[in-house]
Design a protein around this motif. Sequence first.
Motif, PDB file in Angstrom:
ATOM      1  N   ASN A   1      17.595  36.385  30.278  1.00 23.18           N
ATOM      2  CA  ASN A   1      17.116  36.379  31.208  1.00 23.18           C
ATOM      3  C   ASN A   1      17.656  38.214  31.821  1.00 23.18           C
ATOM      4  O   ASN A   1      18.763  38.362  31.200  1.00 23.18           O
ATOM      5  N   ASP A   2      17.068  37.864  32.802  1.00 18.62           N
ATOM      6  CA  ASP A   2      17.855  39.718  33.240  1.00 18.62           C
ATOM      7  C   ASP A   2      19.714  39.877  33.721  1.00 18.62           C
ATOM      8  O   ASP A   2      19.798  40.193  33.791  1.00 18.62           O
ATOM      9  N   PHE A   3      19.347  38.567  34.037  1.00 14.65           N
ATOM     10  CA  PHE A   3      20.820  38.341  34.508  1.00 14.65           C
ATOM     11  C   PHE A   3      22.437  37.779  33.494  1.00 14.65           C
ATOM     12  O   PHE A   3      23.057  38.101  33.692  1.00 14.65           O
ATOM     13  N   GLY A   4      21.523  37.845  31.508  1.00 13.17           N
ATOM     14  CA  GLY A   4      22.266  37.760  31.098  1.00 13.17           C
ATOM     15  C   GLY A   4      22.170  36.442  30.234  1.00 13.17           C
ATOM     16  O   GLY A   4      22.807  36.149  29.154  1.00 13.17           O
ATOM     17  N   ALA A   5      21.780  35.467  31.141  1.00 12.26           N
ATOM     18  CA  ALA A   5      21.614  33.851  30.979  1.00 12.26           C
ATOM     19  C   ALA A   5      20.704  33.300  29.298  1.00 12.26           C
ATOM     20  O   ALA A   5      19.995  33.601  29.448  1.00 12.26           O
ATOM     21  N   SER A   6      21.355  33.224  28.404  1.00 12.14           N
ATOM     22  CA  SER A   6      21.228  32.681  27.504  1.00 12.14           C
ATOM     23  C   SER A   6      18.926  30.930  27.565  1.00 12.14           C
ATOM     24  O   SER A   6      20.946  30.830  28.392  1.00 12.14           O
ATOM     25  N   SER A   7      18.885  31.197  27.383  1.00 11.72           N
ATOM     26  CA  SER A   7      18.521  29.842  26.835  1.00 11.72           C
ATOM     27  C   SER A   7      17.323  29.455  25.960  1.00 11.72           C
ATOM     28  O   SER A   7      17.314  30.084  25.005  1.00 11.72           O
ATOM     29  N   GLY A   8      16.833  28.427  25.294  1.00 12.36           N
ATOM     30  CA  GLY A   8      15.931  27.649  24.423  1.00 12.36           C
ATOM     31  C   GLY A   8      14.884  27.141  25.182  1.00 12.36           C
ATOM     32  O   GLY A   8      14.512  27.178  26.268  1.00 12.36           O
ATOM     33  N   ALA A   9      13.962  26.818  24.141  1.00 12.71           N
ATOM     34  CA  ALA A   9      12.622  25.499  24.569  1.00 12.71           C
ATOM     35  C   ALA A   9      12.828  24.627  25.407  1.00 12.71           C
ATOM     36  O   ALA A   9      13.603  24.195  25.029  1.00 12.71           O
ATOM     37  N   PHE A  10      12.304  24.554  26.381  1.00 15.21           N
ATOM     38  CA  PHE A  10      12.394  23.713  26.884  1.00 15.21           C
ATOM     39  C   PHE A  10      11.594  22.859  26.896  1.00 15.21           C
ATOM     40  O   PHE A  10      10.719  21.300  26.480  1.00 15.21           O
ATOM     41  N   CYS A  11       9.438  23.108  27.146  1.00 18.31           N
ATOM     42  CA  CYS A  11       8.293  22.682  26.966  1.00 18.31           C
ATOM     43  C   CYS A  11       7.712  22.556  25.630  1.00 18.31           C
ATOM     44  O   CYS A  11       7.058  21.552  25.196  1.00 18.31           O
ATOM     45  N   GLY A  12       8.088  24.160  24.939  1.00 19.89           N
ATOM     46  CA  GLY A  12       7.357  23.920  23.853  1.00 19.89           C
ATOM     47  C   GLY A  12       5.536  23.689  23.550  1.00 19.89           C
ATOM     48  O   GLY A  12       5.350  23.722  22.501  1.00 19.89           O
ATOM     49  N   MET A  13       5.026  24.044  25.019  1.00 18.98           N
ATOM     50  CA  MET A  13       3.698  24.424  24.985  1.00 18.98           C
ATOM     51  C   MET A  13       3.520  25.600  25.880  1.00 18.98           C
ATOM     52  O   MET A  13       2.121  25.655  26.134  1.00 18.98           O
ATOM     53  N   GLY A  14       3.995  26.616  25.935  1.00 16.51           N
ATOM     54  CA  GLY A  14       3.246  27.815  26.769  1.00 16.51           C
ATOM     55  C   GLY A  14       3.282  28.183  28.892  1.00 16.51           C
ATOM     56  O   GLY A  14       2.674  28.121  28.332  1.00 16.51           O
ATOM     57  N   VAL A  15       3.776  26.994  29.248  1.00 17.99           N
ATOM     58  CA  VAL A  15       4.006  25.758  30.303  1.00 17.99           C
ATOM     59  C   VAL A  15       5.702  27.460  30.717  1.00 17.99           C
ATOM     60  O   VAL A  15       5.115  27.522  31.783  1.00 17.99           O
ATOM     61  N   CYS A  16       6.504  26.896  30.108  1.00 20.19           N
ATOM     62  CA  CYS A  16       7.801  27.234  31.026  1.00 20.19           C
ATOM     63  C   CYS A  16       8.492  28.705  30.457  1.00 20.19           C
ATOM     64  O   CYS A  16       9.217  29.187  31.683  1.00 20.19           O
ATOM     65  N   HIS A  17       7.428  29.165  29.748  1.00 11.90           N
ATOM     66  CA  HIS A  17       8.306  30.306  29.699  1.00 11.90           C
ATOM     67  C   HIS A  17      10.083  30.542  28.902  1.00 11.90           C
ATOM     68  O   HIS A  17      10.733  32.099  29.349  1.00 11.90           O
ATOM     69  N   CYS A  18      10.345  29.753  28.351  1.00 11.52           N
ATOM     70  CA  CYS A  18      11.957  29.683  27.821  1.00 11.52           C
ATOM     71  C   CYS A  18      11.859  30.150  26.895  1.00 11.52           C
ATOM     72  O   CYS A  18      13.462  30.112  25.932  1.00 11.52           O
ATOM     73  N   CYS A  19      11.128  30.769  25.752  1.00 19.41           N
ATOM     74  CA  CYS A  19      10.245  30.303  24.423  1.00 19.41           C
ATOM     75  C   CYS A  19      10.732  32.398  24.440  1.00 19.41           C
ATOM     76  O   CYS A  19       9.778  32.277  23.350  1.00 19.41           O
ATOM     77  N   LEU A  20      10.429  32.722  25.301  1.00 20.42           N
ATOM     78  CA  LEU A  20      10.030  34.233  24.630  1.00 20.42           C
ATOM     79  C   LEU A  20      10.896  34.555  24.222  1.00 20.42           C
ATOM     80  O   LEU A  20      12.271  35.545  24.498  1.00 20.42           O
ATOM     81  N   VAL A  21      10.140  35.550  23.037  1.00 20.22           N
ATOM     82  CA  VAL A  21      10.820  36.596  21.730  1.00 20.22           C
ATOM     83  C   VAL A  21      10.457  38.088  21.983  1.00 20.22           C
ATOM     84  O   VAL A  21       9.335  37.562  21.676  1.00 20.22           O
TER      85      VAL A  21
END
Length: 106
Positions: free
Chosen positions: A50-70
């Motif tokens: 994210n814009d603060f440098g924190a990493s994340s992985g996939a959360f929901c896996g169906m397009g709702v959470c936006h945590c898998c943006l590549v």
Amino acid sequence: MASITRTQDITPLKDSPFCVLVNDIEVKAVPGESVLSTLLASEFRRLMKNDFGASSGAFCGMGVCHCCLVEINGRHKQRACQTLVQPNMTIRTCRNRVIEGDSKHV
């Protein structure tokens, strides 16, 4: 070129795999699966930053959470869970143009 073996498949692959590049590493992918499935099967867990440098992985896996943006084929902020993998695709994880200072595209 380095390559990674898929180790996280639940069932044996039935279709003939093809290669994609993930962070300049060859990874096998299967027709019809999502980019997220390819990444997870090859043990890529940290997907975005994210814009603060924190990493994340996939959360929901169906397009709702936006945590898998590549980055896919040079396009930033693509949902890995909603994009079907294609032969010769180039995928980059943990990219953020704000942190990297890529101001020409922000």
